[in-house]
Motif scaffolding. Structure first.
Motif, PDB file in Angstrom:
ATOM      1  N   ILE A 185      24.700 -14.181 -68.708  1.00 37.50           N
ATOM      2  CA  ILE A 185      25.710 -13.166 -68.620  1.00 37.50           C
ATOM      3  C   ILE A 185      25.277 -11.650 -68.181  1.00 37.50           C
ATOM      4  CG2 ILE A 185      27.558 -11.875 -70.117  1.00 37.50           C
ATOM      5  CD1 ILE A 185      28.097 -14.739 -69.635  1.00 37.50           C
ATOM      6  N   GLU A 186      24.341 -11.314 -68.629  1.00 33.42           N
ATOM      7  CA  GLU A 186      23.637 -10.110 -68.110  1.00 33.42           C
ATOM      8  C   GLU A 186      23.340 -10.125 -66.700  1.00 33.42           C
ATOM      9  OE1 GLU A 186      20.385  -6.588 -69.182  1.00 33.42           O
ATOM     10  OE2 GLU A 186      20.265  -8.491 -70.146  1.00 33.42           O
ATOM     11  N   GLN A 187      23.080 -11.342 -66.144  1.00 31.76           N
ATOM     12  CA  GLN A 187      22.738 -11.588 -64.573  1.00 31.76           C
ATOM     13  C   GLN A 187      24.021 -11.508 -63.935  1.00 31.76           C
ATOM     14  OE1 GLN A 187      18.762 -14.153 -65.377  1.00 31.76           O
ATOM     15  NE2 GLN A 187      19.259 -13.831 -63.388  1.00 31.76           N
ATOM     16  N   VAL A 188      24.983 -12.263 -64.462  1.00 32.04           N
ATOM     17  CA  VAL A 188      26.233 -12.283 -63.571  1.00 32.04           C
ATOM     18  C   VAL A 188      26.865 -11.173 -63.464  1.00 32.04           C
ATOM     19  CG1 VAL A 188      28.267 -12.982 -65.686  1.00 32.04           C
ATOM     20  CG2 VAL A 188      28.282 -14.052 -63.172  1.00 32.04           C
ATOM     21  N   TYR A 189      26.676 -10.182 -64.480  1.00 32.83           N
ATOM     22  CA  TYR A 189      27.499  -8.587 -64.407  1.00 32.83           C
ATOM     23  C   TYR A 189      26.709  -7.942 -63.882  1.00 32.83           C
ATOM     24  CZ  TYR A 189      31.533  -9.909 -67.166  1.00 32.83           C
ATOM     25  OH  TYR A 189      32.813 -10.440 -67.479  1.00 32.83           O
ATOM     26  N   GLU A 190      25.385  -8.086 -63.591  1.00 29.23           N
ATOM     27  CA  GLU A 190      24.528  -7.579 -62.670  1.00 29.23           C
ATOM     28  C   GLU A 190      24.757  -7.739 -61.107  1.00 29.23           C
ATOM     29  OE1 GLU A 190      20.343  -7.926 -63.715  1.00 29.23           O
ATOM     30  OE2 GLU A 190      20.618  -6.433 -65.537  1.00 29.23           O
ATOM     31  N   TYR A 191      25.091  -9.098 -60.871  1.00 27.11           N
ATOM     32  CA  TYR A 191      25.345  -9.564 -59.798  1.00 27.11           C
ATOM     33  C   TYR A 191      26.752  -8.917 -59.180  1.00 27.11           C
ATOM     34  CZ  TYR A 191      27.305 -12.822 -56.063  1.00 27.11           C
ATOM     35  OH  TYR A 191      28.055 -13.280 -55.175  1.00 27.11           O
ATOM     36  N   ILE A 214      35.303  -4.465 -66.376  1.00 22.50           N
ATOM     37  CA  ILE A 214      33.953  -4.851 -65.666  1.00 22.50           C
ATOM     38  C   ILE A 214      32.905  -3.996 -66.015  1.00 22.50           C
ATOM     39  CG2 ILE A 214      32.590  -5.407 -63.621  1.00 22.50           C
ATOM     40  CD1 ILE A 214      35.062  -7.028 -62.736  1.00 22.50           C
ATOM     41  N   HIS A 215      33.068  -2.700 -65.742  1.00 20.98           N
ATOM     42  CA  HIS A 215      32.129  -1.542 -66.135  1.00 20.98           C
ATOM     43  C   HIS A 215      31.754  -1.266 -67.329  1.00 20.98           C
ATOM     44  CE1 HIS A 215      32.987  -1.013 -61.349  1.00 20.98           C
ATOM     45  NE2 HIS A 215      31.583  -0.610 -61.555  1.00 20.98           N
ATOM     46  N   THR A 216      33.191  -1.280 -68.108  1.00 18.68           N
ATOM     47  CA  THR A 216      33.268  -0.974 -69.625  1.00 18.68           C
ATOM     48  C   THR A 216      32.216  -2.006 -70.227  1.00 18.68           C
ATOM     49  OG1 THR A 216      35.424  -0.195 -69.499  1.00 18.68           O
ATOM     50  CG2 THR A 216      34.660  -0.803 -71.719  1.00 18.68           C
ATOM     51  N   TYR A 217      32.589  -3.309 -69.874  1.00 18.36           N
ATOM     52  CA  TYR A 217      31.714  -4.336 -70.621  1.00 18.36           C
ATOM     53  C   TYR A 217      30.195  -4.348 -70.026  1.00 18.36           C
ATOM     54  CZ  TYR A 217      30.716  -9.258 -72.256  1.00 18.36           C
ATOM     55  OH  TYR A 217      30.033 -10.177 -73.093  1.00 18.36           O
ATOM     56  N   TYR A 218      30.066  -4.021 -68.772  1.00 15.93           N
ATOM     57  CA  TYR A 218      28.437  -3.784 -68.367  1.00 15.93           C
ATOM     58  C   TYR A 218      27.630  -2.870 -69.000  1.00 15.93           C
ATOM     59  CZ  TYR A 218      24.579  -3.519 -65.010  1.00 15.93           C
ATOM     60  OH  TYR A 218      23.497  -3.272 -64.591  1.00 15.93           O
ATOM     61  N   GLN A 219      28.566  -1.743 -69.106  1.00 12.92           N
ATOM     62  CA  GLN A 219      27.970  -0.704 -69.832  1.00 12.92           C
ATOM     63  C   GLN A 219      27.225  -0.954 -71.231  1.00 12.92           C
ATOM     64  OE1 GLN A 219      30.810   2.414 -68.979  1.00 12.92           O
ATOM     65  NE2 GLN A 219      29.972   2.901 -66.987  1.00 12.92           N
ATOM     66  N   GLY A 220      28.480  -1.732 -71.934  1.00 15.16           N
ATOM     67  CA  GLY A 220      28.178  -1.982 -73.170  1.00 15.16           C
ATOM     68  C   GLY A 220      27.072  -3.076 -73.490  1.00 15.16           C
ATOM     69  N   ILE A 221      26.788  -3.975 -72.475  1.00 16.83           N
ATOM     70  CA  ILE A 221      25.769  -4.940 -72.841  1.00 16.83           C
ATOM     71  C   ILE A 221      24.587  -4.110 -72.350  1.00 16.83           C
ATOM     72  CG2 ILE A 221      24.447  -6.682 -71.062  1.00 16.83           C
ATOM     73  CD1 ILE A 221      27.263  -7.508 -70.317  1.00 16.83           C
ATOM     74  N   LYS A 222      24.478  -3.153 -71.456  1.00 14.95           N
ATOM     75  CA  LYS A 222      23.274  -2.377 -71.251  1.00 14.95           C
ATOM     76  C   LYS A 222      22.761  -1.514 -72.283  1.00 14.95           C
ATOM     77  CE  LYS A 222      21.366  -2.864 -67.920  1.00 14.95           C
ATOM     78  NZ  LYS A 222      20.232  -4.086 -67.623  1.00 14.95           N
ATOM     79  N   ASN A 223      23.804  -0.986 -72.993  1.00 15.22           N
ATOM     80  CA  ASN A 223      23.443   0.012 -74.150  1.00 15.22           C
ATOM     81  C   ASN A 223      23.320  -0.639 -75.477  1.00 15.22           C
ATOM     82  OD1 ASN A 223      26.040  -0.215 -75.237  1.00 15.22           O
ATOM     83  ND2 ASN A 223      26.883   1.756 -74.224  1.00 15.22           N
ATOM     84  N   GLY A 224      23.320  -2.053 -75.354  1.00 16.76           N
ATOM     85  CA  GLY A 224      23.360  -2.674 -76.622  1.00 16.76           C
ATOM     86  C   GLY A 224      24.452  -3.018 -77.421  1.00 16.76           C
ATOM     87  N   THR A 225      25.732  -2.290 -77.353  1.00 17.96           N
ATOM     88  CA  THR A 225      27.020  -2.618 -77.963  1.00 17.96           C
ATOM     89  C   THR A 225      27.381  -4.121 -77.868  1.00 17.96           C
ATOM     90  OG1 THR A 225      27.743  -0.491 -77.025  1.00 17.96           O
ATOM     91  CG2 THR A 225      29.392  -1.933 -77.804  1.00 17.96           C
TER      92      THR A 225
END
Length: 329
Positions: free
Chosen positions: A25-31, A7-18
């Protein structure tokens, strides 16, 4: 493996543009991240990664060029499964019991659903597990149902168990009780030793009463028309009341049937993700484009196709765009 938080790996990848994802999807992982940080629920890493290890060890491609090889999960799939199986409440029970996954075609939603069904049937569901594959018609429900069985027959664990339990003595009598062996019966898949079953059913809300499901797989809910689909969904959802960790998973591509359960779930999902809902057991994953005017932009389409570049080839997508641009329908 045990220490990896996908979860954290994917979320970090979303935030850094990977990873390119849409707003939902960004909002559900922020939740999810916010909920973990505020201890509204918790991440059981062992439980999450045990499930992921099972899927990559005991689940298989059942058609296409990769069959019959083991499945290899993408990071987004590992994060999704971690949310489904690893997020728990203060009592260690499943936090989210109603999951919606909307994703583009050819992105493995049937694989995701059938792998989860096999896992509940054989491992997570415990004694008396009841898995249901639901669709408007039996032939559609059979897609996931049959996939679960084919995956079972491909599993080396099943093959080894079947060979061992088939041993006979000099009088041609079985040496062992085969109650633990999964089998394909006329009406269901079953493991008699654990009283666990998988059944496929078509719409019949009245006949669905009393099913007491552990896990309901609602396939292609975007094609569930009108009142019949709404009633079927509600009957199966209410039937899980006696299961403290019952799970209802709806997997679908986007659809265009009005006033259906798909519309209802999308309304609930967007309210939830916008913070306009008090629901705590519902979790939607909406892989959708943000700008409908950019439907033919390959970069925008990545938001609806997380497997673009793996199970969905860029060349295939570009060809589909070219066809669509020349077709009014």
């Amino acid at each position: 493996m045990a220490g990896t938080s996908w979860i954290h790996t994917y979320y970090q990848g979303i935030k850094n543009g990977t990873y390119t994802v849409g707003r939902w999807i960004e909002q559900v992982y922020e939740y999810i991240i916010h909920g973990l940080e505020n201890k509204e629920f918790f991440l059981d890493l062992k439980r999450a990664n045990d499930a992921i290890e099972y899927f990559e060890t005991h689940c298989f491609h059942t058609e296409g060029p990769l069959a019959p090889g083991n499945i290899t999960l993408e990071v987004w799939e590992k994060a999704f499964y971690s949310a489904v199986y690893g997020l728990v409440d203060a009592n260690g029970l499943r936090q989210f019991r109603e999951i919606v996954l909307v994703v583009g075609r050819k992105n493995g939603k049937t694989k995701i659903a059938s792998s989860a069904g096999k896992y509940t049937f054989e491992r997570e569901g415990g004694y008396g597990a009841r898995v249901f594959c639901i669709a408007p018609k039996l032939d559609q429900a059979d897609l996931v149902y049959n996939d679960i069985w084919v995956m079972t027959t491909l599993d080396p664990e099943y093959i080894e168990l079947k060979e061992r339990l088939s041993e006979k003595d000099e009088h041609n009598k079985k040496l062992y009780d085969d109650a633990e062996l999964p089998r394909h019966r006329m009406s269901d898949l079953a493991i008699p030793g654990t009283n666990s079953t998988v059944k496929k059913i078509a719409f019949s809300a009245k006949k669905s009463d009393g099913f007491n499901p552990s896990f309901c797989i609602c396939d292609e809910i975007a094609s569930w028309e009108g009142d019949a689909g709404l009633k079927q969904y509600e009957v199966m959802k209410s039937g899980m009341g006696a299961r403290p960790e019952g799970l209802l998973l709806s997997c679908t591509t986007s659809g265009y049937i009005n006033d259906s359960i798909y519309d209802e779930l999308l309304r609930r999902a967007t309210r939830f993700l916008l913070g306009d809902s008090k629901e705590t057991k519902f979790l939607p994953f909406l892989y959708m484009i943000d700008d409908v005017d950019k439907w033919n932009d390959i970069n925008e389409l990545r938001k609806a196709n997380p497997n673009l570049g793996s199970s969905v080839s860029v060349d295939y997508m570009l060809e589909e765009i070219a066809v669509a641009e020349g077709s009014l329908s």
